[in-house]
Design an enzyme around this catalytic site. Structure first.
Site, short mmCIF file in Angstrom:
data_model
loop_
_atom_site.label_atom_id
_atom_site.label_comp_id
_atom_site.label_asym_id
_atom_site.label_seq_id
_atom_site.Cartn_x
_atom_site.Cartn_y
_atom_site.Cartn_z
N ALA A 165 0.79 -1.23 0.00
CA ALA A 165 0.00 0.00 0.00
C ALA A 165 0.83 1.29 0.00
CB ALA A 165 -1.03 0.03 1.14
N ALA A 166 2.14 1.18 -0.25
CA ALA A 166 2.95 2.41 -0.40
C ALA A 166 2.42 3.19 -1.60
CB ALA A 166 4.42 2.05 -0.62
N GLY A 167 2.22 2.49 -2.71
CA GLY A 167 1.71 3.14 -3.92
C GLY A 167 0.30 3.68 -3.71
N ASP A 168 -0.52 2.95 -2.97
CA ASP A 168 -1.90 3.41 -2.71
C ASP A 168 -1.89 4.67 -1.84
OD1 ASP A 168 -2.81 1.22 -4.09
OD2 ASP A 168 -3.02 -0.02 -2.29
P1 ATP Z 1 3.28 -1.11 -3.54
O1 ATP Z 1 2.83 -1.95 -4.71
O2 ATP Z 1 4.30 -1.78 -2.66
O3 ATP Z 1 2.15 -0.48 -2.80
P2 ATP Z 1 4.28 0.55 -5.59
O4 ATP Z 1 5.19 -0.41 -6.29
O5 ATP Z 1 2.99 0.89 -6.23
O6 ATP Z 1 4.06 0.13 -4.11
P3 ATP Z 1 6.54 2.23 -5.08
O7 ATP Z 1 7.09 2.94 -6.25
O8 ATP Z 1 7.30 1.04 -4.58
O9 ATP Z 1 5.02 1.93 -5.38
O10 ATP Z 1 6.39 3.22 -3.84
C1 ATP Z 1 5.46 4.28 -3.84
C2 ATP Z 1 6.05 5.43 -3.05
O11 ATP Z 1 6.27 5.00 -1.71
C3 ATP Z 1 7.42 5.91 -3.53
O12 ATP Z 1 7.31 6.82 -4.61
C4 ATP Z 1 7.92 6.58 -2.25
O13 ATP Z 1 7.28 7.83 -2.07
C5 ATP Z 1 7.41 5.62 -1.17
N1 ATP Z 1 8.41 4.57 -0.89
C6 ATP Z 1 8.44 3.31 -1.39
N2 ATP Z 1 9.52 2.63 -0.95
C7 ATP Z 1 10.18 3.48 -0.13
C8 ATP Z 1 11.38 3.40 0.65
N3 ATP Z 1 12.12 2.29 0.67
N4 ATP Z 1 11.74 4.48 1.39
C9 ATP Z 1 11.00 5.61 1.39
N5 ATP Z 1 9.87 5.76 0.67
C10 ATP Z 1 9.46 4.73 -0.08
O1 RIB Z 2 -1.71 -2.18 -3.29
C1 RIB Z 2 -1.84 -3.06 -2.19
C2 RIB Z 2 -3.11 -3.85 -2.32
O2 RIB Z 2 -3.02 -4.65 -3.48
C3 RIB Z 2 -3.35 -4.81 -1.18
O3 RIB Z 2 -4.07 -4.22 -0.11
C4 RIB Z 2 -4.07 -5.96 -1.85
O4 RIB Z 2 -5.41 -6.08 -1.45
C5 RIB Z 2 -3.94 -5.71 -3.36
O5 RIB Z 2 -5.13 -5.25 -3.88
#
Ligand code: ATP
Ligand code: RIB
Length: 306
Positions: A251-254
């Site tokens: 949920a970092a991206g969310d």
């Molecule tokens: P996920 O699928 O794990 O929810 P994602 O792949 O969609 O994430 P990422 O690009 O990995 O998205 O991360 C989204 C944002 O989270 C990054 O742009 C940054 O702001 C923050 N982030 C992710 N990883 C880190 C980290 N190791 N340290 C600090 N901030 C991070």
């Molecule tokens: O982005 C994270 C989400 O991806 C999780 O909460 C999981 O439910 C999947 O939809």
């Protein structure tokens, strides 16, 4: 009256999370460390991320007629999110995500869409009056593509800003791009959409330019521990990631997309909203679980002030 609300159209899942010292090989059984159940789903996570920034939020999607679905609706309501447009599907169970997290915090996710896969063109049509009252409509790709495409077109036609988080990655029809205000792919999603392998700022710029050329107004490519890269016709920036202790990136991206939409809906510039969202997402990776990891506005402001 300026429009202030944000509508999130997307998936609601229950996340079944196993923490394990390592990912087992094919045919191997190992003893894992712990099991947790969290509220998740890209749509619901992004709705929570918007709402925790103090913005009136409406969630639209489908859950099953089961305990998971009822729990989702009551959790989102407790959060202050309107769930009037979460349809209870009579055929399919609520969506679930099976998530493995290893000792380094890396994850592997499998989603069984269930009711999320039933979001229909009719559901989207019913949302048009709501879109007309929203500053921003946020969409991901965990519901059927025809519904996503219809939602993007309708939201744009109703005068709302359209934020698309193209996750999980899949190709989009080329004629939909001009209806998107901001697109927020991660590195692998940007590669799938553009054919450009994103590994650094230079390749992020190339991929973002492809998306701009297709008609998107603004591109923000999230680069995980490398932060975020932004490109519009008038502006370009790279925001490095904050230096934090990562425990779980689910949920970092969310969190990034939801926090971004909250600010964009309120009229912030893209760079300002991206800076804020970069801080919110950094906090999210320091905490376990999808929705429990999403910070509130005061926490983000405190963090950014340090
Ligand atoms: P996920 O699928 O794990 O929810 P994602 O792949 O969609 O994430 P990422 O690009 O990995 O998205 O991360 C989204 C944002 O989270 C990054 O742009 C940054 O702001 C923050 N982030 C992710 N990883 C880190 C980290 N190791 N340290 C600090 N901030 C991070
Ligand atoms: O982005 C994270 C989400 O991806 C999780 O909460 C999981 O439910 C999947 O939809």
């Amino acid at each position: 009256m300026p429009r202030r609300r944000v509508l999130v159209i997307g998936s609601l899942n229950i996340d079944l999370v196993v923490h394990t010292p390592r990912i087992p090989h094919e045919g191997e059984t190992i003893l894992a460390t712990s099991f947790h159940r969290y509220f998740g789903g890209k749509g619901a996570n992004q709705a929570v991320a918007v709402s925790r920034q103090g913005v009136e939020t409406i969630m639209a999607g489908r859950v099953g007629q089961d305990d998971f679905g009822r729990d989702q609706i009551s959790r989102l309501s407790q959060e202050g999110i309107s769930t009037e447009h979460v349809v209870i599907d009579e055929e399919q169970p609520s969506g679930i995500a099976s998530i493995l997290i290893d000792a380094q915090g890396n994850n592997r996710i499998m989603v069984v869409p269930g009711a999320n896969g039933q979001v229909s063109l009719r559901d989207i049509e019913a949302l048009e009056p709501v879109m007309a009252e929203c500053a921003c409509v946020v969409i991901q790709l965990e519901i059927p593509l025809p519904a996503v495409v219809a939602a993007i077109r309708a939201a744009n036609a109703q005068g709302a800003k359209v934020v698309l988080n193209p996750a999980p990655a899949q190709a989009l029809p080329l004629d939909i791009y001009p209806h998107i205000t901001v697109i927020t792919p991660n590195e692998s999603e940007a590669e799938l959409l553009t054919g450009v392998r994103v590994t650094d700022i230079a390749s992020a710029r190339k991929a973002a330019q492809v998306l701009l050329d297709r008609g998107v107004l603004a591109v923000l490519i999230t680069l995980g521990s490398k932060g975020v890269y932004g490109l519009t016709l008038a502006d370009e920036f790279h925001l490095p990631a904050h230096d934090v202790k990562v425990v779980d990136t689910v949920a970092a991206g969310d969190t990034f997309t939801g926090a971004l939409a909250a600010l964009i809906g309120a009229g912030s510039s893209l760079a300002e909203a991206a800076r804020y969202a970069n801080g919110a997402a950094a906090l999210a990776v320091t905490r376990h679980g999808a929705q429990p990891s999403i910070p509130k506005r005061e926490e983000v402001l405190d963090f950014l002030a340090k």
